[in-house]
Scaffold this active site. Structure first.
Site, PDB file in Angstrom:
ATOM      1  N   SER A 187     -11.509   8.826  -2.094  1.00  0.00           N
ATOM      2  CA  SER A 187     -11.050   9.727  -3.158  1.00  0.00           C
ATOM      3  C   SER A 187     -11.882   9.455  -4.424  1.00  0.00           C
ATOM      4  O   SER A 187     -12.594   8.457  -4.510  1.00  0.00           O
ATOM      5  CB  SER A 187      -9.576   9.461  -3.461  1.00  0.00           C
ATOM      6  OG  SER A 187      -9.429   8.170  -4.046  1.00  0.00           O
ATOM      7  N   ASP A 231     -12.908  12.825  -0.665  1.00  0.00           N
ATOM      8  CA  ASP A 231     -11.565  13.404  -0.603  1.00  0.00           C
ATOM      9  C   ASP A 231     -11.176  13.911  -2.006  1.00  0.00           C
ATOM     10  O   ASP A 231     -11.297  13.169  -2.993  1.00  0.00           O
ATOM     11  CB  ASP A 231     -10.602  12.288  -0.144  1.00  0.00           C
ATOM     12  CG  ASP A 231      -9.223  12.806   0.207  1.00  0.00           C
ATOM     13  OD1 ASP A 231      -9.112  13.972   0.617  1.00  0.00           O
ATOM     14  OD2 ASP A 231      -8.256  12.017   0.094  1.00  0.00           O
ATOM     15  N   HIS A 232     -10.723  15.130  -2.082  1.00  0.00           N
ATOM     16  CA  HIS A 232     -10.239  15.724  -3.343  1.00  0.00           C
ATOM     17  C   HIS A 232     -11.245  15.660  -4.497  1.00  0.00           C
ATOM     18  O   HIS A 232     -10.889  15.250  -5.618  1.00  0.00           O
ATOM     19  CB  HIS A 232      -8.917  15.079  -3.780  1.00  0.00           C
ATOM     20  CG  HIS A 232      -7.773  15.418  -2.870  1.00  0.00           C
ATOM     21  ND1 HIS A 232      -7.132  16.629  -2.888  1.00  0.00           N
ATOM     22  CD2 HIS A 232      -7.173  14.703  -1.895  1.00  0.00           C
ATOM     23  CE1 HIS A 232      -6.179  16.645  -1.969  1.00  0.00           C
ATOM     24  NE2 HIS A 232      -6.187  15.494  -1.331  1.00  0.00           N
ATOM     25  N   GLY A 243      -1.706  15.076   3.590  1.00  0.00           N
ATOM     26  CA  GLY A 243      -0.337  14.558   3.544  1.00  0.00           C
ATOM     27  C   GLY A 243       0.235  14.349   4.933  1.00  0.00           C
ATOM     28  O   GLY A 243       1.404  14.638   5.179  1.00  0.00           O
ATOM     29  N   SER A 288       0.593  11.489   6.777  1.00  0.00           N
ATOM     30  CA  SER A 288       1.069  10.163   7.201  1.00  0.00           C
ATOM     31  C   SER A 288       2.470  10.278   7.800  1.00  0.00           C
ATOM     32  O   SER A 288       3.279  11.103   7.370  1.00  0.00           O
ATOM     33  CB  SER A 288       1.091   9.190   6.019  1.00  0.00           C
ATOM     34  OG  SER A 288      -0.200   8.653   5.822  1.00  0.00           O
ATOM     35  N   ASN A 290      -5.374  14.140   7.613  1.00  0.00           N
ATOM     36  CA  ASN A 290      -5.627  13.180   6.533  1.00  0.00           C
ATOM     37  C   ASN A 290      -4.550  12.098   6.448  1.00  0.00           C
ATOM     38  O   ASN A 290      -3.367  12.418   6.302  1.00  0.00           O
ATOM     39  CB  ASN A 290      -5.654  13.919   5.194  1.00  0.00           C
ATOM     40  CG  ASN A 290      -7.017  14.487   4.890  1.00  0.00           C
ATOM     41  OD1 ASN A 290      -7.790  14.793   5.787  1.00  0.00           O
ATOM     42  ND2 ASN A 290      -7.326  14.635   3.618  1.00  0.00           N
ATOM     43  N   ARG A 292      -1.911   2.203   3.764  1.00  0.00           N
ATOM     44  CA  ARG A 292      -1.425   1.390   2.632  1.00  0.00           C
ATOM     45  C   ARG A 292      -0.179   0.619   3.032  1.00  0.00           C
ATOM     46  O   ARG A 292      -0.019  -0.550   2.686  1.00  0.00           O
ATOM     47  CB  ARG A 292      -1.084   2.300   1.449  1.00  0.00           C
ATOM     48  CG  ARG A 292      -2.273   3.025   0.864  1.00  0.00           C
ATOM     49  CD  ARG A 292      -1.837   3.947  -0.262  1.00  0.00           C
ATOM     50  NE  ARG A 292      -2.989   4.621  -0.848  1.00  0.00           N
ATOM     51  CZ  ARG A 292      -2.979   5.294  -1.983  1.00  0.00           C
ATOM     52  NH1 ARG A 292      -1.872   5.407  -2.676  1.00  0.00           N
ATOM     53  NH2 ARG A 292      -4.067   5.866  -2.443  1.00  0.00           N
ATOM     54  N   ARG A 308      -8.577 -14.552   2.675  1.00  0.00           N
ATOM     55  CA  ARG A 308      -8.840 -14.202   4.077  1.00  0.00           C
ATOM     56  C   ARG A 308      -7.598 -14.370   4.931  1.00  0.00           C
ATOM     57  O   ARG A 308      -7.470 -13.733   5.968  1.00  0.00           O
ATOM     58  CB  ARG A 308      -9.984 -15.077   4.627  1.00  0.00           C
ATOM     59  CG  ARG A 308     -11.312 -14.768   3.975  1.00  0.00           C
ATOM     60  CD  ARG A 308     -12.344 -15.793   4.295  1.00  0.00           C
ATOM     61  NE  ARG A 308     -11.994 -17.110   3.745  1.00  0.00           N
ATOM     62  CZ  ARG A 308     -12.801 -18.162   3.753  1.00  0.00           C
ATOM     63  NH1 ARG A 308     -14.002 -18.060   4.302  1.00  0.00           N
ATOM     64  NH2 ARG A 308     -12.424 -19.315   3.229  1.00  0.00           N
TER      65      ARG A 308
END
Ligand code: G3H
Ligand code: 13P
Ligand code: ZN
Length: 332
Positions: free
Chosen positions: A50, A83-84, A217, A219, A259, A265, A286
């Site tokens: 994005s 994106d966007h 949108g 997800s 998308n 996340r 890590r």
């Protein structure tokens, strides 16, 4: 090295009736996780950044990391996608970084929040198509607006796509793929009550428009992930996404690009929270970013299988941007 234009991957997916996930990236671990999933399932893949992600990485850093994904995975067709994008200027920057595909979201004004007029959308999209096609780069645009608010993306006022307007928009702009609004929204809170997607709008757009269709949108916001997050100190009551079966239905009805940002996340955050709660003595990045990367790979593997992308990497003889320039001559 298999950097491919968005148009090639999406037209192939459209022809064969599967969906290609477009996964948002901000850092090295996300990129590695997505590429590991693509390798494991032998899937073509779209990695997308994005405007906010590019800015966060000072532009060049994320660009180089995305290029590393391409170089390290010569057998996987990879699209580097913006994106966007919100202006010709944002698109120019992405193309200078080597992106093979850009989105211009002219459904909103440059602030990324205020709904635009149809005329504004056509004008800004046309200018991007002319610039990008001359460089072999593919263009996604959007007609209709998603609900939901995300940093600089989303008006908060959903406005479903008008199929006839979509048809005129494609004819007037010459875009390669079209994002439509059928009731999804960005983020983790997509529905308050019943899940209601306008599949009739999707069907009508499909019957009028012959370029690949994109669903933003998308997800799933899996309940197991939300439970895991909340169990380890998160606070996300009422989070809800698009069921995987609805996405599969959308793919069957003609969606080619799916998308996904929020699920990645959530997977990352849940894994990190778990490490911190179970091992409060750990402080080596890590030791929490590694499990986060694995969690992200797993969730993307399952999406690549569910969207039907798995196994399709070998279908491609990648086209270069120069091949695309020849294809586009006269089309913009
Ligand atoms: O569609 C929006 C993506 O989820 C990117 O979000 O602008 O917060 O990076 P972002
Ligand atoms: P989600 O918030 O549903 O993951 O959507 C991401 C997206 O549409 C990126 O453009
Ligand atoms: Zn989006």
């Amino acid at each position: 090295m298999a950097l491919v234009p968005g148009k090639q991957i999406l037209e192939e997916a459209e022809k064969k009736g599967y969906g290609v996930g477009a996964y948002n990236v901000n850092n090295m671990e996300q990129i590695q996780a997505i590429m590991a999933a693509a390798k494991e399932t032998q899937s073509p893949v779209i990695i997308q950044a994005s405007r906010g992600a590019l800015k966060y990485s000072n532009f060049t850093y994320l660009g180089y990391l995305m290029k590393a994904a391409v170089i390290e995975n010569p057998d996987i067709p990879v699209v580097m996608h913006l994106d966007h994008g919100n202006s010709l200027e944002s698109v120019v920057k992405a193309i200078e970084l080597g992106f093979s595909s850009v989105m211009i979201d002219g459904s909103l004004m440059e602030d990324g929040r205020t709904a635009s007029t149809y005329e504004y959308n056509v004008d800004v999209t046309r200018s991007v198509v002319v610039y990008a096609h001359a460089r072999g780069v593919s263009v996604e645009a959007e007609i209709g607006t998603l609900g939901g608010l995300e940093d600089g993306v989303g008006s908060g006022n959903a406005h479903l796509t008008n199929p006839k307007e979509a048809k005129n928009f494609v004819d007037e702009t010459g875009v390669d793929s079209l994002a439509i609004a059928i009731g999804t929204s960005h983020g983790a809170y997509k529905f308050k009550g019943a899940i209601n997607l306008a599949f009739d709008v999707l069907k009508e757009v499909r019957s009028l428009v012959d370029i690949p269709i994109v669903l933003h949108g998308a997800s799933c916001v899996p309940k197991e992930l939300i439970d895991e997050l909340n169990k380890y100190g998160g606070k996300m009551p009422g989070a809800m996404g698009v069921p995987i079966t609805s996405l599969q239905e959308a793919i069957k009805l003609g969606v080619s690009k799916v998308n996904v940002d929020t699920d990645g996340r959530l997977a990352i955050t849940a894994a990190i929270r778990k490490v911190f709660v179970e091992n409060p003595e750990k402080f080596d990045p890590r030791e929490y970013l590694g499990p986060a990367r694995t969690a992200l790979t797993n969730i993307i593997v399952s999406k690549m299988k569910a969207f039907g992308t798995a196994g399709h990497a070998k279908d491609y003889t990648p086209k270069t941007l120069d091949d695309m320039k020849k294809l586009y001559i006269g089309s913009a």
